[in-house]
Design a protein around this motif. Structure first.
Motif: not given
Length: 58
Positions: A32-54
């Motif tokens: 469960i901790i691994d899944l949460v960690g991967n989810g946070v990492e993916r979310s951070s990458r998605a937010i960074a990509q969205l920020n670059r797009l904006i």
């Protein structure tokens, strides 16, 4: 009004179910901790990509 349960093992089965649930959570906790960690990492990458797009930096 208090009524007597027809099943005398109600408390036993309830405690057994709680113990099984706790053991299941304990066994799966690292996954469960691994899944949460991967989810946070993916979310951070998605937010960074969205920020670059904006900002137009892509």
């Amino acid at each position: 009004m208090v009524t007597k349960s027809k099943n005398d093992y109600t408390a036993f089965w309830s405690i057994l179910a709680i113990v099984i649930a706790a053991l299941s959570i304990g066994y799966c906790f690292t996954h469960i901790i691994d899944l949460v960690g991967n989810g946070v990492e993916r979310s951070s990458r998605a937010i960074a990509q969205l920020n670059r797009l904006i900002k137009g930096g892509v």
